[in-house]
Design an enzyme around this catalytic site. Structure first.
Site, PDB file in Angstrom:
ATOM      1  N   LYS A 124       0.852  -1.194   0.000  1.00  0.00           N
ATOM      2  CA  LYS A 124       0.000   0.000   0.000  1.00  0.00           C
ATOM      3  C   LYS A 124       0.875   1.226   0.000  1.00  0.00           C
ATOM      4  CE  LYS A 124      -4.472   0.885   0.428  1.00  0.00           C
ATOM      5  NZ  LYS A 124      -5.534  -0.042   0.017  1.00  0.00           N
TER       6      LYS A 124
HETATM    7  N1  GLU Z   1      -7.259   0.306  -3.336  1.00  0.00           N
HETATM    8  C1  GLU Z   1      -8.022  -0.862  -3.608  1.00  0.00           C
HETATM    9  C2  GLU Z   1      -8.043  -1.773  -2.384  1.00  0.00           C
HETATM   10  O1  GLU Z   1      -7.863  -1.325  -1.275  1.00  0.00           O
HETATM   11  C3  GLU Z   1      -7.589  -1.562  -4.888  1.00  0.00           C
HETATM   12  C4  GLU Z   1      -6.185  -2.058  -4.901  1.00  0.00           C
HETATM   13  C5  GLU Z   1      -5.732  -2.549  -6.259  1.00  0.00           C
HETATM   14  O2  GLU Z   1      -6.521  -2.545  -7.186  1.00  0.00           O
HETATM   15  O3  GLU Z   1      -4.569  -2.936  -6.355  1.00  0.00           O
HETATM   16  O4  GLU Z   1      -8.333  -2.931  -2.479  1.00  0.00           O
END
Ligand code: GLU
Length: 399
Positions: free
Chosen positions: A96
């Site tokens: 993240k």
């Molecule tokens: N931000 C989204 C999540 O928390 C999508 C992450 C992604 O598509 O890699 O799942």
């Protein structure tokens, strides 16, 4: 927030009789990139990318721009991403990123500068086979387009598979924008099916009406007309109409920059009052820690769908579970976004462009299998759905 995520892993690990060392191995964060981004205006911004686990594939997870971003939050969200990709059966790991900034205070030019500089700092550590970021809170396809372009410039990679959630004309996938909301609708409908409630009329409320909440509501309105949206909240206010709100109209309002505080066609209530409404289903699509010990006793819904990451803290989770509330866990119910991100990455690597029907049918297959899977683990091991989802993830991670 990190404590909640890690304790959920510890509990699931104990259920699986893992040793303390094995559990520590799953908790371990592989790498943390912490850097400062200096804008030409002179403003300095704190930025992060945490890479939690890549045992099942490249790190995967969004980048958020929000004033509350800090290292603890990014660590927690990275950890949840590894659990999410594993629980839903994707060949991806978890990471993240984030920048501590309120993007509303930036001009469009500054936003582009920030996005490009984020990539300039991070590029040796990301890429189609290493770490593939995506949108998250306050980031979108335009920002991913800037980032993928910057990555191509500095690395020479032209596959566009280094970021997902791009715009469709720039290597993005059809269906990606609605995917998280659509996945939540599929997950809830599978749960209702299993409980024999598939055709029952139900009233529901949504806290948070950004990308995730608004698509949940519009997809639900077109596929399950027997689900009545009675209340919706954004960061300014909540609105209530027991006869039913028009999801399409509200999503247009929000897309045009409107606020519920100014919406006079329904009764105005507070977000706290929304959480306490006597609805069948409460959808939490705002931010983390929406329900804690401070408001958990107000909840009257029988089912909660976690569409944000970590919207219920540990104390509230245990309290609500003990009261018989069914919680559809975030790592399953909001996994639609990363599932379609995966499909986008596959299309980029193969040089293909799938039609929306193909994307949505794959999304449905992943989500249905994930929900059926956790329902069976929950029955087999006599645990709630959250614990079942973490068990499902850890079995794959440890397999
Ligand atoms: N931000 C989204 C999540 O928390 C999508 C992450 C992604 O598509 O890699 O799942």
């Amino acid at each position: 927030m990190l404590d909640t995520a890690q304790n959920l892993i510890r509990r699931a690990g104990k259920q699986l009789n893992l040793s303390d060392e094995d559990i520590e191995q799953i908790l371990k964060i592989n790498a943390e990139h912490i850097f400062e981004i200096k804008l030409s205006s002179g403003t300095s911004l704190q930025a992060y990318r945490v890479q939690h686990n890549n045992k099942l594939g490249p790190y995967k997870g969004g980048i958020r721009f929000h004033p509350a971003v800090d290292l603890d939050e990014v660590r927690a969200l990275a950890t949840l991403m590894s659990m999410k990709t594993a629980a839903v059966g994707l060949p991806l790991g978890g990471g993240k990123g984030g920048v501590a900034v309120d993007p509303r205070t930036l001009s469009r030019q500054e936003l582009e500068e920030l996005s490009r500089k984020y990539v300039q700092h991070l590029y040796p550590h990301i890429g189609p086979d290493k770490d593939v970021p995506a949108p998250d809170v306050n980031t979108n396809a335009t920002i991913m387009d800037w980032m993928v372009d910057e990555y191509a410039k500095v690395s020479g990679d032209t596959t566009k598979a280094s970021f997902t959630g791009k715009s469709v004309t720039n290597g993005g996938s059809l269906g990606r924008d609605a995917a998280t909301g659509r996945g939540g609708v599929i997950a809830l409908s599978e749960l209702l099916k299993a409980k024999g409630l598939a055709s029952k009329e139900l009233a529901y409320a949504i806290l948070g009406f950004g990308n995730v909440g608004s698509f949940f509501a519009t997809v639900a309105a077109s596929t399950f007309p027997q689900w009545r949206l009675v209340a919706a909240g954004d960061s300014t206010a909540a609105i209530l109409d027991n006869a039913g709100l028009d999801a399409m109209q509200l999503s247009k309002l929000k897309a045009g920059g409107g606020r519920f505080l100014d919406w006079m066609q329904a009764k105005q209530i507070t977000n706290d009052a929304l959480i306490g409404l006597p609805v069948d289903v409460l959808v939490l699509a705002a931010l983390e820690n929406a329900i804690t010990k401070d408001n958990m006793a107000n909840v009257k819904a029988k089912i909660i769908v976690e569409m944000a990451n970590g919207p219920i803290d540990e104390t509230a989770h245990d309290y609500l579970s003990s009261k018989g509330v069914i919680i559809l866990p975030d790592i399953i119910s909001n996994s639609g976004g990363v599932v379609v991100s995966y499909l986008e990455w596959v299309q980029n690597r193969r040089g293909e462009n799938w039609d929306e029907r193909k994307v949505n049918s794959n999304l449905k297959r992943y989500l249905t299998e994930a929900v059926v899977g956790i329902l069976s683990v929950s029955k087999e091991m006599q645990v709630d759905l959250t614990e079942a989802a973490f068990i499902q993830a850890i079995r794959r991670l440890n397999g």
